[in-house]
Scaffold this motif. Structure first.
Motif, PDB file in Angstrom:
ATOM      1  N   PRO A   7     -10.648  -7.165   1.733  1.00  0.00           N
ATOM      2  CA  PRO A   7      -9.332  -6.832   1.164  1.00  0.00           C
ATOM      3  C   PRO A   7      -8.695  -6.367   2.627  1.00  0.00           C
ATOM      4  CG  PRO A   7     -10.627  -4.634   0.930  1.00  0.00           C
ATOM      5  CD  PRO A   7     -12.157  -5.744   1.510  1.00  0.00           C
TER       6      PRO A   7
ATOM      7  N   PHE B 140      -8.748   2.533   4.166  1.00  0.00           N
ATOM      8  CA  PHE B 140      -9.487   3.353   4.852  1.00  0.00           C
ATOM      9  C   PHE B 140     -10.735   4.474   4.187  1.00  0.00           C
ATOM     10  CE2 PHE B 140      -8.411   6.922   8.405  1.00  0.00           C
ATOM     11  CZ  PHE B 140      -9.886   6.619   9.011  1.00  0.00           C
TER      12      PHE B 140
ATOM     13  N   THR C 151       0.743  -2.139   5.431  1.00  0.00           N
ATOM     14  CA  THR C 151       0.046  -1.094   5.761  1.00  0.00           C
ATOM     15  C   THR C 151      -1.335  -0.724   4.799  1.00  0.00           C
ATOM     16  OG1 THR C 151       0.844   0.737   3.842  1.00  0.00           O
ATOM     17  CG2 THR C 151       1.906   0.879   6.089  1.00  0.00           C
ATOM     18  N   ALA C 152      -0.901  -2.043   3.372  1.00  0.00           N
ATOM     19  CA  ALA C 152      -2.276  -1.817   2.301  1.00  0.00           C
ATOM     20  C   ALA C 152      -3.759  -1.890   3.080  1.00  0.00           C
ATOM     21  CB  ALA C 152      -2.071  -2.396   1.154  1.00  0.00           C
TER      22      ALA C 152
ATOM     23  N   THR D  57       1.560   3.784  -1.792  1.00  0.00           N
ATOM     24  CA  THR D  57       0.897   5.242  -2.196  1.00  0.00           C
ATOM     25  C   THR D  57      -0.111   5.807  -0.928  1.00  0.00           C
ATOM     26  OG1 THR D  57      -1.211   3.590  -3.182  1.00  0.00           O
ATOM     27  CG2 THR D  57       0.303   4.127  -4.746  1.00  0.00           C
TER      28      THR D  57
ATOM     29  N   THR E  91      -6.231   9.924  -0.217  1.00  0.00           N
ATOM     30  CA  THR E  91      -7.265  10.213  -0.772  1.00  0.00           C
ATOM     31  C   THR E  91      -7.671   8.985   1.296  1.00  0.00           C
ATOM     32  OG1 THR E  91      -6.900   7.638  -1.471  1.00  0.00           O
ATOM     33  CG2 THR E  91      -7.704   9.645  -2.744  1.00  0.00           C
ATOM     34  N   SER E  92      -6.589   9.155   2.530  1.00  0.00           N
ATOM     35  CA  SER E  92      -7.029   8.567   3.492  1.00  0.00           C
ATOM     36  C   SER E  92      -8.503   9.102   4.412  1.00  0.00           C
ATOM     37  CB  SER E  92      -5.874   9.079   3.696  1.00  0.00           C
ATOM     38  OG  SER E  92      -6.113   8.714   5.788  1.00  0.00           O
TER      39      SER E  92
ATOM     40  N   LYS F 176      -0.201   8.463  -8.901  1.00  0.00           N
ATOM     41  CA  LYS F 176      -0.613   7.801  -7.767  1.00  0.00           C
ATOM     42  C   LYS F 176       0.802   8.001  -6.966  1.00  0.00           C
ATOM     43  CE  LYS F 176      -3.808   5.898  -5.717  1.00  0.00           C
ATOM     44  NZ  LYS F 176      -4.973   5.367  -5.085  1.00  0.00           N
TER      45      LYS F 176
ATOM     46  N   PRO G  70      -2.403   2.777  15.543  1.00  0.00           N
ATOM     47  CA  PRO G  70      -2.687   4.104  15.424  1.00  0.00           C
ATOM     48  C   PRO G  70      -4.182   4.422  15.682  1.00  0.00           C
ATOM     49  CG  PRO G  70      -2.191   2.847  13.798  1.00  0.00           C
ATOM     50  CD  PRO G  70      -2.276   2.159  14.634  1.00  0.00           C
TER      51      PRO G  70
ATOM     52  N   SER H 277      -4.422  -0.502  14.060  1.00  0.00           N
ATOM     53  CA  SER H 277      -5.025   0.265  14.026  1.00  0.00           C
ATOM     54  C   SER H 277      -6.343   0.081  15.935  1.00  0.00           C
ATOM     55  CB  SER H 277      -6.739   0.496  13.558  1.00  0.00           C
ATOM     56  OG  SER H 277      -7.533   2.305  14.386  1.00  0.00           O
TER      57      SER H 277
ATOM     58  N   ASP I  13      -2.193  -6.807  -5.460  1.00  0.00           N
ATOM     59  CA  ASP I  13      -2.815  -6.538  -4.893  1.00  0.00           C
ATOM     60  C   ASP I  13      -4.092  -7.381  -3.667  1.00  0.00           C
ATOM     61  OD1 ASP I  13      -6.385  -4.951  -6.615  1.00  0.00           O
ATOM     62  OD2 ASP I  13      -6.078  -6.439  -4.900  1.00  0.00           O
ATOM     63  N   LEU I  14      -4.514  -6.603  -2.653  1.00  0.00           N
ATOM     64  CA  LEU I  14      -4.524  -7.739  -1.717  1.00  0.00           C
ATOM     65  C   LEU I  14      -5.152  -8.841  -2.463  1.00  0.00           C
ATOM     66  CD1 LEU I  14      -5.502  -4.616   0.763  1.00  0.00           C
ATOM     67  CD2 LEU I  14      -3.139  -5.921   1.302  1.00  0.00           C
TER      68      LEU I  14
ATOM     69  N   GLY J 110       0.864  -1.022   0.251  1.00  0.00           N
ATOM     70  CA  GLY J 110       0.104  -0.097   0.074  1.00  0.00           C
ATOM     71  C   GLY J 110       0.953   1.366   0.140  1.00  0.00           C
TER      72      GLY J 110
ATOM     73  N   LEU K   3      -6.555   8.124  15.048  1.00  0.00           N
ATOM     74  CA  LEU K   3      -6.620   8.903  14.563  1.00  0.00           C
ATOM     75  C   LEU K   3      -5.208   9.401  13.470  1.00  0.00           C
ATOM     76  CD1 LEU K   3      -8.605   9.610  12.230  1.00  0.00           C
ATOM     77  CD2 LEU K   3      -9.042  11.974  13.078  1.00  0.00           C
ATOM     78  N   VAL K   4      -5.006   9.362  12.233  1.00  0.00           N
ATOM     79  CA  VAL K   4      -3.557   9.864  12.103  1.00  0.00           C
ATOM     80  C   VAL K   4      -3.842  11.038  11.448  1.00  0.00           C
ATOM     81  CG1 VAL K   4      -1.339   9.599  10.825  1.00  0.00           C
ATOM     82  CG2 VAL K   4      -2.689   7.386  11.580  1.00  0.00           C
TER      83      VAL K   4
ATOM     84  N   SER L  15      -8.640   9.788   6.639  1.00  0.00           N
ATOM     85  CA  SER L  15      -8.261  11.089   7.495  1.00  0.00           C
ATOM     86  C   SER L  15      -8.381  13.010   7.381  1.00  0.00           C
ATOM     87  CB  SER L  15      -6.389  10.880   8.252  1.00  0.00           C
ATOM     88  OG  SER L  15      -6.648   9.595   8.669  1.00  0.00           O
TER      89      SER L  15
HETATM   90  P1  NAP Z   1      -4.950   5.304   2.636  1.00  0.00           P
HETATM   91  O1  NAP Z   1      -3.876   6.659   1.951  1.00  0.00           O
HETATM   92  O2  NAP Z   1      -6.450   5.149   1.760  1.00  0.00           O
HETATM   93  O3  NAP Z   1      -3.800   4.053   2.152  1.00  0.00           O
HETATM   94  C1  NAP Z   1      -4.749   2.620   1.793  1.00  0.00           C
HETATM   95  C2  NAP Z   1      -3.806   2.004   1.083  1.00  0.00           C
HETATM   96  O4  NAP Z   1      -3.852   0.320   0.838  1.00  0.00           O
HETATM   97  C3  NAP Z   1      -3.138   2.856  -0.382  1.00  0.00           C
HETATM   98  O5  NAP Z   1      -1.907   2.568  -0.673  1.00  0.00           O
HETATM   99  C4  NAP Z   1      -4.071   2.282  -0.891  1.00  0.00           C
HETATM  100  O6  NAP Z   1      -4.180   1.702  -2.265  1.00  0.00           O
HETATM  101  C5  NAP Z   1      -4.221   0.190  -0.565  1.00  0.00           C
HETATM  102  N1  NAP Z   1      -4.974  -0.292  -0.914  1.00  0.00           N
HETATM  103  C6  NAP Z   1      -6.641  -0.231  -0.559  1.00  0.00           C
HETATM  104  N2  NAP Z   1      -7.341  -1.319  -1.419  1.00  0.00           N
HETATM  105  C7  NAP Z   1      -6.462  -2.448  -1.338  1.00  0.00           C
HETATM  106  C8  NAP Z   1      -6.109  -3.468  -2.609  1.00  0.00           C
HETATM  107  N3  NAP Z   1      -7.452  -4.163  -2.509  1.00  0.00           N
HETATM  108  N4  NAP Z   1      -4.515  -4.248  -3.041  1.00  0.00           N
HETATM  109  C9  NAP Z   1      -3.635  -3.267  -2.727  1.00  0.00           C
HETATM  110  N5  NAP Z   1      -3.622  -2.601  -2.299  1.00  0.00           N
HETATM  111  C10 NAP Z   1      -4.864  -1.502  -2.121  1.00  0.00           C
HETATM  112  O7  NAP Z   1      -4.959   5.013   4.163  1.00  0.00           O
HETATM  113  P2  NAP Z   1      -3.761   5.484   4.954  1.00  0.00           P
HETATM  114  O8  NAP Z   1      -4.935   6.288   5.864  1.00  0.00           O
HETATM  115  O9  NAP Z   1      -2.709   5.779   4.939  1.00  0.00           O
HETATM  116  O10 NAP Z   1      -3.637   4.098   5.355  1.00  0.00           O
HETATM  117  C11 NAP Z   1      -2.346   2.962   5.798  1.00  0.00           C
HETATM  118  C12 NAP Z   1      -3.016   1.954   7.002  1.00  0.00           C
HETATM  119  O11 NAP Z   1      -2.966   2.916   8.903  1.00  0.00           O
HETATM  120  C13 NAP Z   1      -4.228   1.316   6.662  1.00  0.00           C
HETATM  121  O12 NAP Z   1      -4.053   0.478   7.701  1.00  0.00           O
HETATM  122  C14 NAP Z   1      -4.865   1.840   8.184  1.00  0.00           C
HETATM  123  O13 NAP Z   1      -6.314   1.260   8.560  1.00  0.00           O
HETATM  124  C15 NAP Z   1      -4.153   1.962   9.291  1.00  0.00           C
HETATM  125  N6  NAP Z   1      -4.713   3.439   9.615  1.00  0.00           N
HETATM  126  C16 NAP Z   1      -4.984   4.812   9.430  1.00  0.00           C
HETATM  127  C17 NAP Z   1      -5.071   5.373  10.125  1.00  0.00           C
HETATM  128  C18 NAP Z   1      -6.035   7.057   9.923  1.00  0.00           C
HETATM  129  O14 NAP Z   1      -6.666   7.408  10.561  1.00  0.00           O
HETATM  130  N7  NAP Z   1      -5.172   7.168   8.876  1.00  0.00           N
HETATM  131  C19 NAP Z   1      -5.357   5.222  11.650  1.00  0.00           C
HETATM  132  C20 NAP Z   1      -4.816   3.894  12.523  1.00  0.00           C
HETATM  133  C21 NAP Z   1      -4.718   2.786  10.995  1.00  0.00           C
HETATM  134  P3  NAP Z   1      -4.776   2.978  -4.061  1.00  0.00           P
HETATM  135  O15 NAP Z   1      -3.995   3.959  -3.705  1.00  0.00           O
HETATM  136  O16 NAP Z   1      -4.445   1.737  -4.566  1.00  0.00           O
HETATM  137  O17 NAP Z   1      -5.783   2.346  -2.901  1.00  0.00           O
END
Ligand code: NAP
Length: 356
Positions: free
Chosen positions: A107, A93, A89-90, A18, A209-210, A48, A196, A133, A69-70, A16, A198-199, A212
């Protein structure tokens, strides 16, 4: 921390890559001169990955992209070959889904199974750092009533979320459980989990696009200008979180789960942290009474149910982050540093305008 052991001759995998959180992890690794295998869904989509290419151009490490892909079994094999560390990390969210089982749970859970089953086949892998999380620790703020002292710790698991009620939290819970199940059946690699809250904080990619970004955008786009409810939550800076991943990977004794959360805070406090610098913007300035939110919010926004309001709004949120400080040596930056840097980045990228 000087006792980290880093083998710079071995590449590492970031799934993940990106993503918002992953961007800062990749940066931290490249700064150290490490070769990063970045697994992405579509390496041909330049929009991306260009922020990662720009990072790599200016840092000592090497970046290689791999398609994975997951939901495609074995699709991480090429990216993982030769790696000693896997940062998983993928995981999607997003809170806006039509089919939560397909879009979130599958996923998260099957993806974790897929990545860790591959780790079982690739003998160079010695450690897997999983981005779980705090959503795998608690379901609703009201869950604190049932734990000693009302403070969430690494011993706690989310037992209240379901795919129907809180699908994202449920997806993270089942994914982390799956990871421990697979890890406990082998001894070639060690699972170290980062949980973590909320980030917040700026993205390496300002167009992140997270969720967050979607949550935080509402602080400045006027959607919440009449006020916000008291909703207790934890917040961690994305840069501190990347450091936590790095240390979870390279500190020889790191093990188990780690709550990585800088601040026990709330929506009104997050808004207040912005006001000294950004008072020209329509930032929420009032706390809306819970009863009012209970009555009206479900009519305005279908994703906010009355059960959610009852079990989360008006509740404080407390988690114990001492393990992350003691075992990983994390120093958390102040809340204002995360919120103000993120808000400034959103202003710079044109996300919102001053109030008229
Ligand atoms: P994010 O920017 O949306 O990142 C999610 C990543 O997962 C993206 O790179 C996305 O790829 C990838 N992904 C989603 N579906 C996939 C699939 N089928 N195959 C391969 N890759 C896939 O969100 P983030 O905030 O950085 O989150 C990263 C991690 O941190 C996640 O595990 C999330 O649960 C965890 N987390 C986040 C927070 C927060 O507040 N942000 C808090 C606690 C935990 P694409 O770019 O191709 O969509």
């Amino acid at each position: 921390m000087s006792n980290m052991v880093i083998d710079k001759n071995k590449p590492v995998l970031v799934t993940g890559a990106t993503g918002y959180v992953a961007g800062w992890i990749v940066k931290r690794l490249l700064e150290e001169g490490i070769t990063v295998h970045a697994a992405v869904r579509n390496p041909d989509d330049h929009s991306k990955i260009k922020h990662l290419e720009q990072l790599a151009a200016n840092l000592p490490g090497t970046l290689r992209f791999f398609k994975a892909d997951l939901l495609q079994e074995n699709s991480f094999e090429a990216a993982m070959a030769g790696c000693d560390i896997v940062f998983h990390t993928a995981s999607p969210f997003t809170l806006d889904v039509k089919d939560p089982e397909k879009e979130l749970v599958e996923p998260a859970k099957l993806g974790t199974r897929n990545v860790l089953n591959t780790a079982n086949k690739v003998s160079s892998v010695k450690r897997v750092v999983l981005t779980s999380s705090c959503a795998a620790i608690y379901g609703d703020n009201a869950d604190c009533e049932n734990i000693p002292g009302g403070v969430f710790t690494e011993k706690d698991w989310n037992t209240t979320s379901t795919v129907q009620t809180k699908a994202y939290s449920y997806s993270k819970t089942v994914a982390e459980k799956e990871a421990w199940d697979i890890s406990n059946k082998q001894s070639n690699w060690r699972l170290v989990v980062v949980n973590p809250s909320l980030v917040l904080g700026p993205g390496i990619n300002p167009q992140a696009t997270s969720e967050s970004f979607k949550i935080f955008q509402q602080m400045g786009n006027g959607k919440m200008k009449t006020g916000v409810p008291h909703l207790g939550m934890g917040v961690v800076d994305v840069r501190d979180l990347a450091e936590a991943h790095f240390r979870a990977a390279y500190l020889p004794d790191a093990s188990g789960r780690h709550i990585v959360s800088g601040h026990n805070t709330s929506f009104p406090q997050i808004a207040a942290s912005l006001l000294p610098k950004f008072s020209a913007y329509p930032i929420p300035r009032r706390t809306i009474p819970k009863a009012l939110v209970w009555l009206f919010a479900p009519l305005v926004d279908k994703t906010i149910t009355r059960t959610f309001v009852s079990r989360n709004m008006g509740w404080d949120w407390h988690a114990d982050n001492s393990k992350s400080i003691q075992a990983l040596g994390i120093t958390y930056r102040p809340l204002e540093a995360s919120t103000q840097d993120m808000f400034q980045q959103m202003i710079d990228s044109g996300a919102f305008l001053p109030k008229s």
